[in-house]
Scaffold this motif. Structure first.
Motif, PDB file in Angstrom:
ATOM      1  N   VAL A  36      19.411   6.872 -19.055  1.00  0.00           N
ATOM      2  CA  VAL A  36      20.742   6.637 -18.495  1.00  0.00           C
ATOM      3  C   VAL A  36      20.892   7.146 -17.058  1.00  0.00           C
ATOM      4  O   VAL A  36      21.857   6.821 -16.383  1.00  0.00           O
ATOM      5  N   PHE A  37      19.939   7.964 -16.587  1.00  0.00           N
ATOM      6  CA  PHE A  37      20.035   8.522 -15.240  1.00  0.00           C
ATOM      7  C   PHE A  37      18.656   8.954 -14.771  1.00  0.00           C
ATOM      8  O   PHE A  37      17.866   9.470 -15.559  1.00  0.00           O
ATOM      9  N   VAL A  38      18.381   8.747 -13.486  1.00  0.00           N
ATOM     10  CA  VAL A  38      17.164   9.278 -12.877  1.00  0.00           C
ATOM     11  C   VAL A  38      17.534   9.994 -11.586  1.00  0.00           C
ATOM     12  O   VAL A  38      18.404   9.548 -10.835  1.00  0.00           O
ATOM     13  N   ASP A  39      16.920  11.133 -11.376  1.00  0.00           N
ATOM     14  CA  ASP A  39      17.065  11.892 -10.139  1.00  0.00           C
ATOM     15  C   ASP A  39      15.732  11.763  -9.409  1.00  0.00           C
ATOM     16  O   ASP A  39      14.719  12.305  -9.865  1.00  0.00           O
ATOM     17  N   LEU A  40      15.733  11.004  -8.330  1.00  0.00           N
ATOM     18  CA  LEU A  40      14.505  10.722  -7.591  1.00  0.00           C
ATOM     19  C   LEU A  40      14.381  11.658  -6.397  1.00  0.00           C
ATOM     20  O   LEU A  40      15.381  12.116  -5.852  1.00  0.00           O
ATOM     21  N   PRO A  41      13.148  11.933  -5.961  1.00  0.00           N
ATOM     22  CA  PRO A  41      12.953  12.821  -4.812  1.00  0.00           C
ATOM     23  C   PRO A  41      13.397  12.151  -3.517  1.00  0.00           C
ATOM     24  O   PRO A  41      13.576  10.939  -3.456  1.00  0.00           O
ATOM     25  N   GLU A  42      13.549  12.963  -2.494  1.00  0.00           N
ATOM     26  CA  GLU A  42      13.907  12.452  -1.170  1.00  0.00           C
ATOM     27  C   GLU A  42      12.665  11.901  -0.473  1.00  0.00           C
ATOM     28  O   GLU A  42      11.587  12.505  -0.550  1.00  0.00           O
ATOM     29  N   VAL A  43      12.820  10.784   0.205  1.00  0.00           N
ATOM     30  CA  VAL A  43      11.739  10.256   1.035  1.00  0.00           C
ATOM     31  C   VAL A  43      11.412  11.300   2.099  1.00  0.00           C
ATOM     32  O   VAL A  43      12.308  11.891   2.704  1.00  0.00           O
ATOM     33  N   GLY A  44      10.133  11.569   2.292  1.00  0.00           N
ATOM     34  CA  GLY A  44       9.676  12.556   3.252  1.00  0.00           C
ATOM     35  C   GLY A  44       9.347  13.899   2.625  1.00  0.00           C
ATOM     36  O   GLY A  44       8.684  14.728   3.243  1.00  0.00           O
ATOM     37  N   ALA A  45       9.818  14.120   1.388  1.00  0.00           N
ATOM     38  CA  ALA A  45       9.515  15.374   0.691  1.00  0.00           C
ATOM     39  C   ALA A  45       8.036  15.399   0.325  1.00  0.00           C
ATOM     40  O   ALA A  45       7.435  14.368   0.031  1.00  0.00           O
ATOM     41  N   THR A  46       7.451  16.581   0.356  1.00  0.00           N
ATOM     42  CA  THR A  46       6.047  16.755   0.023  1.00  0.00           C
ATOM     43  C   THR A  46       5.939  17.637  -1.214  1.00  0.00           C
ATOM     44  O   THR A  46       6.625  18.650  -1.325  1.00  0.00           O
ATOM     45  N   PHE A  47       5.075  17.226  -2.134  1.00  0.00           N
ATOM     46  CA  PHE A  47       4.881  17.936  -3.388  1.00  0.00           C
ATOM     47  C   PHE A  47       3.400  18.150  -3.649  1.00  0.00           C
ATOM     48  O   PHE A  47       2.575  17.315  -3.285  1.00  0.00           O
ATOM     49  N   ALA A  48       3.088  19.245  -4.333  1.00  0.00           N
ATOM     50  CA  ALA A  48       1.730  19.485  -4.811  1.00  0.00           C
ATOM     51  C   ALA A  48       1.575  18.836  -6.181  1.00  0.00           C
ATOM     52  O   ALA A  48       2.564  18.588  -6.887  1.00  0.00           O
ATOM     53  N   PRO A  68       1.775  13.507 -10.531  1.00  0.00           N
ATOM     54  CA  PRO A  68       0.409  13.404 -11.049  1.00  0.00           C
ATOM     55  C   PRO A  68      -0.636  13.672  -9.967  1.00  0.00           C
ATOM     56  O   PRO A  68      -1.769  14.023 -10.264  1.00  0.00           O
ATOM     57  N   VAL A  69      -0.222  13.500  -8.722  1.00  0.00           N
ATOM     58  CA  VAL A  69      -1.068  13.775  -7.552  1.00  0.00           C
ATOM     59  C   VAL A  69      -0.166  14.331  -6.452  1.00  0.00           C
ATOM     60  O   VAL A  69       1.027  14.050  -6.415  1.00  0.00           O
ATOM     61  N   GLY A  70      -0.743  15.125  -5.569  1.00  0.00           N
ATOM     62  CA  GLY A  70       0.041  15.678  -4.474  1.00  0.00           C
ATOM     63  C   GLY A  70       0.190  14.693  -3.334  1.00  0.00           C
ATOM     64  O   GLY A  70      -0.642  13.801  -3.156  1.00  0.00           O
ATOM     65  N   GLY A  71       1.273  14.867  -2.574  1.00  0.00           N
ATOM     66  CA  GLY A  71       1.451  14.026  -1.409  1.00  0.00           C
ATOM     67  C   GLY A  71       2.888  13.952  -0.952  1.00  0.00           C
ATOM     68  O   GLY A  71       3.753  14.683  -1.431  1.00  0.00           O
ATOM     69  N   VAL A 100       3.925   7.487  -3.228  1.00  0.00           N
ATOM     70  CA  VAL A 100       3.475   8.720  -2.596  1.00  0.00           C
ATOM     71  C   VAL A 100       2.228   8.464  -1.752  1.00  0.00           C
ATOM     72  O   VAL A 100       1.322   7.741  -2.181  1.00  0.00           O
ATOM     73  N   LYS A 101       2.230   9.031  -0.559  1.00  0.00           N
ATOM     74  CA  LYS A 101       1.034   9.024   0.294  1.00  0.00           C
ATOM     75  C   LYS A 101       0.200  10.219  -0.163  1.00  0.00           C
ATOM     76  O   LYS A 101       0.617  11.372  -0.043  1.00  0.00           O
ATOM     77  N   LEU A 102      -0.970   9.947  -0.715  1.00  0.00           N
ATOM     78  CA  LEU A 102      -1.802  10.990  -1.307  1.00  0.00           C
ATOM     79  C   LEU A 102      -2.287  11.998  -0.274  1.00  0.00           C
ATOM     80  O   LEU A 102      -2.733  11.631   0.800  1.00  0.00           O
TER      81      LEU A 102
END
Length: 124
Positions: A36-48, A68-71, A100-102
């Motif tokens: 019923v709802f998704v909270d998506l990350p911000e474009v430009g955010a970087t995650f491990a 599942p992969v960082g980027g 995601v850009k790996l």
């Protein structure tokens, strides 16, 4: 299309080397029920790899969406934000979450193929 799977029930398709596509698996959406709802990350955010990048909520529960992969997030699925049920009706297609850009393509080597993930999900 080669899709690989994480133990956290996300999939990644890195066929486009510029931006890998990430979403939740059929198993995950089955377990969650109607999304019923998704909270998506911000474009430009970087995650491990392994970081929480978003949340998916259903009528039954809420669950974190792990990287599942960082980027770096280069695109989010605005159609999914507008219609979260796409995660149920087409989880491996129109229900994708983000691109995601790996940061390290070798992280893909640690993910499961469809056969291995099927066995893993059946035992989960």
């Amino acid at each position: 299309m080669t899709i690989q799977f994480s133990k956290d029930h996300e999939w990644v398709n890195a066929a486009d080397t510029a931006a890998a596509v990430v979403g939740i698996t059929v198993h995950a959406q089955d377990a969650l029920g109607d999304v019923v709802f998704v909270d998506l990350p911000e474009v430009g955010a970087t995650f491990a790899q392994g970081d929480v990048a978003g949340v998916v909520e259903s009528v039954k529960a809420a669950a974190d969406v792990f990287m599942p992969v960082g980027g770096e997030i280069v695109e989010v699925n605005e159609a999914l934000r507008a219609d979260p049920s796409l995660a149920n009706t087409d989880p491996l297609g129109a229900g994708w979450f983000f691109k995601v850009k790996l940061s390290d393509a070798s992280q893909l080597d640690g993910l499961m193929d469809e056969t291995a993930y099927g066995a893993f999900a059946a035992s989960a």
